[in-house]
Design an enzyme around this catalytic site. Structure first.
Site, PDB file in Angstrom:
ATOM      1  N   GLY A 154       8.734  -5.608  -1.650  1.00 18.02           N
ATOM      2  CA  GLY A 154       8.253  -5.641  -0.267  1.00 18.02           C
ATOM      3  C   GLY A 154       8.531  -4.344   0.461  1.00 18.02           C
ATOM      4  O   GLY A 154       9.581  -3.718   0.294  1.00 18.02           O
TER       5      GLY A 154
ATOM      6  N   GLU B  81       8.894  -3.770   6.192  1.00 23.67           N
ATOM      7  CA  GLU B  81       9.849  -3.576   7.273  1.00 23.67           C
ATOM      8  C   GLU B  81      10.880  -2.488   7.011  1.00 23.67           C
ATOM      9  O   GLU B  81      11.541  -2.014   7.925  1.00 23.67           O
ATOM     10  CB  GLU B  81      10.547  -4.915   7.574  1.00 23.67           C
ATOM     11  CG  GLU B  81       9.605  -5.858   8.268  1.00 23.67           C
ATOM     12  CD  GLU B  81      10.018  -7.322   8.178  1.00 23.67           C
ATOM     13  OE1 GLU B  81      10.559  -7.825   9.151  1.00 23.67           O
ATOM     14  OE2 GLU B  81       9.782  -7.947   7.131  1.00 23.67           O
TER      15      GLU B  81
ATOM     16  N   PHE C 294       3.792  -8.170  13.615  1.00 21.22           N
ATOM     17  CA  PHE C 294       5.165  -7.658  13.698  1.00 21.22           C
ATOM     18  C   PHE C 294       6.196  -8.761  13.901  1.00 21.22           C
ATOM     19  O   PHE C 294       7.311  -8.508  14.334  1.00 21.22           O
ATOM     20  CB  PHE C 294       5.291  -6.595  14.799  1.00 21.22           C
ATOM     21  CG  PHE C 294       4.186  -5.577  14.785  1.00 21.22           C
ATOM     22  CD1 PHE C 294       3.867  -4.907  13.609  1.00 21.22           C
ATOM     23  CD2 PHE C 294       3.445  -5.298  15.912  1.00 21.22           C
ATOM     24  CE1 PHE C 294       2.838  -3.972  13.573  1.00 21.22           C
ATOM     25  CE2 PHE C 294       2.410  -4.370  15.893  1.00 21.22           C
ATOM     26  CZ  PHE C 294       2.108  -3.709  14.722  1.00 21.22           C
TER      27      PHE C 294
HETATM   28 MO1  MOS Z   1       7.982  -9.840  10.281  1.00 25.55          MO
HETATM   29  S1  MOS Z   1       9.344  -9.602  11.828  1.00 25.55           S
HETATM   30  O1  MOS Z   1       8.828 -10.872   9.244  1.00 25.55           O
HETATM   31  O2  MOS Z   1       6.537 -10.359  10.841  1.00 25.55           O
END
Ligand code: MOS
Length: 745
Positions: free
Chosen positions: A709, A712, A246
């Site tokens: 991606g 996130e 994370f």
């Molecule tokens: Mo992530 S916060 O780019 O591991």
């Protein structure tokens, strides 16, 4: 040649397939060995003693008591720790963060390591650490966003300017017929990966062997090499499995370096595993924010101005500034736009990248403010977002490389049933009399590219191997990247010896920024294309080959063979081509990184998250009951894994909106809930019905594979959607996260 590969083959058996995780069985059977599972012969256990104060100095440690404890081999303190070649406060680039490695007696934050006890058993090391009984000279710590003077940081995130303005916000606000101003607070959050930071370190002279979870092997090698004055090539790191990162395992953590120093000190292998409470300090966190948004709009809901000011915190000794305003640069078409970031220095460990750093906290505030502005205009919040849809990126004026956000809104709304939503709050009840509310939030995350290299080996024996020092931190890299390798080599996935997760493979870059599949995948694609091109050279110039004279662009790899594009009956096997040429193998090399074309476009993944909550009208108890997210993120390599990423992100959104916060004791500067009993994250019972819709999107600009991606983006938009749903259920705006029942009553 692979760029010219025909469509039916590009969409063949590998890309887009929902394969299960190739490491799944290893993990569920316990066969997957994580770093802390390793026990080299002669290994000792190291346990850190950590500071109980947040600021001051360690006046005394009872080293004799710890050393006298049976089983204790050594106590490492500032007096006897091995010398380092470089001070750990020395910054060599923007990704170097200062580490606390027992250089002196200063305490800069609570839970800072102050000594390491090394013993024959974990129990002896733990007991020895307890016997150190530190005496402190304590100073009053600065705790909370009001505890220090705010300053303008030189840069935010990984180097962006703190302030940005386009157009005149004040005139835009003055010209508006509707205005809102609201301040939102988000708390400090700690990554809390299930797997704690750990290291098993073995020195052999100046060579170093490490089992250590890491999101970026080459960066860890470089940092360790600098600290110990050895060559990166003499450092071997194995990191095949991570129990979550994370962002907190993006850079090597101080306690991991302490484990390496301890092994140096005692001349034996050493294992150091952090305890859960110790992780609330030296291994990063998401900084708290206070964000004030001022918005203006015309009568018919067109934004005239958007102003987003962030106050956040960093440590007294280093800079990481949560870039919360970034989302306001890209999401809504406000003609006047300004963002500012200010920070205070607190007696805390340095904050760090934590899943969607900036976008998660920033979108939680922005999406709530947009909801408030829609309400002020008397508009449906989805209609308001569409009214202010950005056709080009507002801050830069650049075209988007692709943007299927409109489709995300439409598909998500349809699946959720948004059209049945009453405009006014407090109108819906469920069968048990609970208040029901529906909210929406927009999700966004930049489509980044980092640097990576890969190699692909095709052997005359018919074997193929592909290697890249990429990292599977649970997201499924070992599966998705192997799918890319199989696709580009024209081989079955099981026919490839596909290797990742060790530092002796080509530099796979960092598994971060949601850019790993794009970056490592593009490097793999390049390596495979290089190997196939070499094979094609051999075959098409060999009179004995059925491919003779076809020319390199006239063949394609499929099923372990090169096939003529103009005559599929004519083909030649990889092994036959190599054998005939008298070659053992061809080795293809590939590299990937951001290219110049990126400067012409704004590149982002997008999504729309729709949330349903129930609120008990008497008790204030809040539950998220349903989340529907529709996301467009370019090419999808493996829809099963991508869905899993979106679910994980949306659950982080639930956590952000309703559960997570580190509570700091204002008197001591210590986190009061440094454990998973009191630092709340959603358990299964807290997780609503989840639906993730994969909206198709083709992007010819973002990278060779068209991947944006997915790691996130799920947390962005979700927190705002839930908070907005709580307002819709109750008519009450809670602007301090997490929203808990005491704030509603
Ligand atoms: Mo992530 S916060 O780019 O591991």
């Amino acid at each position: 040649m692979s760029d010219a590969a025909p469509r039916q083959i590009r969409h063949g058996s590998n890309l887009g397939q929902p394969l299960t995780r190739r490491d799944g069985i290893l993990k569920v059977t316990g066969a997957a060995a994580y770093a802390a599972d390793h026990h080299p012969p002669g290994m000792l256990y190291a346990v850190t003693a950590v500071s109980r104060i947040a600021r001051g100095r360690v006046a005394h440690l009872d080293v004799a008591a710890a050393e006298g404890h049976p089983g204790v081999v050594a106590v490492m303190t500032p007096q006897n720790r091995p010398a380092l070649a470089r001070h750990p406060d020395e910054k060599t680039d923007g990704f170097t963060f200062r580490l606390d490695l027992l250089q002196d007696d200063r305490v800069r934050y609570a839970n800072q390591p102050v000594a390491v006890v090394i013993a024959e058993t974990l129990e002896a090391a733990t007991e020895g650490a307890a016997l150190l009984n530190p005496a402190y000279e304590a100073e009053t710590p600065a705790v909370g966003l009001d505890a220090a003077q705010a300053f303008t940081p030189p840069a935010i995130g990984v180097g962006d300017p703190a302030d940005m303005a386009k157009g005149d916000v004040e005139s835009g606000l003055a010209a508006a017929s509707r205005r809102i101003e609201a301040t939102y607070e988000t708390p400090a959050q700690y990554h809390n990966a299930m797997e704690p930071h750990a290291v098993v370190a073995t020195w052999d002279g100046d060579r170093l062997d490490l089992d250590m979870p890491s999101q970026g092997l080459a960066m860890a090698q470089g940092r360790i090499a600098g600290l110990f004055g050895i060559s990166p090539a003499d450092i071997h790191i194995r990191s095949p499995f991570l129990g979550g990162g994370f962002g907190s395992k993006g850079m090597i953590a101080g306690p991991q370096v302490l484990g390496i120093m301890a092994a140096r000190l005692v001349g034996r292998p050493v294992k150091l595993v952090m305890s859960r409470p110790q992780m609330f300090g030296p291994v990063g966190h998401r900084a708290p924010t206070r964000q004030t948004l001022r918005l203006g709009a015309t009568e018919d809901g067109g934004l005239t101005a958007l102003d987003h000011e962030t106050l956040t915190a960093t440590s007294t000794f280093d800079d990481f500034i949560e870039p919360s305003g970034g989302v306001s640069h890209t999401l809504y078409a406000a003609p006047a736009l300004a963002t500012r970031h200010r920070a205070v220095r607190l007696d805390t460990g340095t904050p760090l990248f934590m899943r969607a750093p900036g976008e998660a906290s920033g979108s939680a505030a922005l999406e709530a403010a947009i909801d408030e502005m829609a309400e002020a205009c008397g508009m449906d919040p989805l209609e308001f977002r569409l009214r202010n849809y950005a056709e080009t990126e507002p801050a830069t004026g650049k075209p988007f490389s692709s943007k299927a956000l409109r489709e995300c809104y439409a598909r998500g709304a349809e699946a959720f049933g948004w059209s049945r939503r009453p405009l006014a709050p407090g109108r819906m009840r469920d069968a048990n009399g609970l208040l029901v509310g529906w909210g929406v939030g927009t999700a966004t995350f930049p489509a980044l590219m980092f640097q990576a290299e890969a190699r692909a080996l095709l052997k005359a024996t018919g074997e193929a191997s592909v290697g890249i020092g990429a990292i599977d931190m649970g997201q499924g890299a070992w599966t998705a990247l192997a799918q890319i390798a199989a696709e580009e080599l024209g081989l079955d996935i099981d026919a490839i010896d596909f290797r990742i997760g060790t530092s002796d493979l080509p530099n796979g870059g960092i598994a971060g920024g949601s850019a790993h599949t794009a970056t490592a995948g593009s490097a793999i694609k390049g390596a495979a294309a290089d190997a196939i091109a070499q094979l094609a050279d051999l075959a098409t110039q060999d009179r004995r080959s059925p491919l003779y004279g076809a020319g390199n662009a006239g063949v394609v790899a499929r099923g372990g063979r090169l096939v003529r594009r103009d005559d599929e009956t004519r083909s030649d096997g990889f092994a036959e081509i190599l054998t005939r040429a008298g070659r053992d193998a061809v080795e293809g090399k590939g590299a990937a990184g951001p290219d110049a074309a990126r400067e012409h476009y704004a590149m982002h993944a997008h999504g729309a998250v729709f949330a349903e909550v129930t609120v008990d009208p008497d008790l204030g108890q809040i539950r998220a009951t349903r989340l529907v997210g529709a996301f467009a993120a370019g090419r999808i390599i493996n829809p099963r894994l991508v869905r899993s990423q979106y679910y994980g992100g949306m659950i982080w959104g639930v956590s952000f909106a309703l559960h997570e916060q580190a509570v700091m004791d204002p008197r001591t500067g210590r986190p009061m809930n440094a454990n998973l009993a009191e630092y709340h994250v959603p358990v299964n019972a807290d997780v609503p019905s989840l639906e993730a819709i994969l909206v198709e999107e083709e992007d010819p600009h973002v990278n060779p594979l068209g991947i944006k991606g997915v790691g996130e983006i799920g947390v962005t938009g979700s927190a705002g959607a839930i908070v907005n749903a709580i307002w819709h259920a109750t008519g009450k705006r809670v602007r301090t996260l997490p929203v808990t029942l005491d704030k509603l009553l």
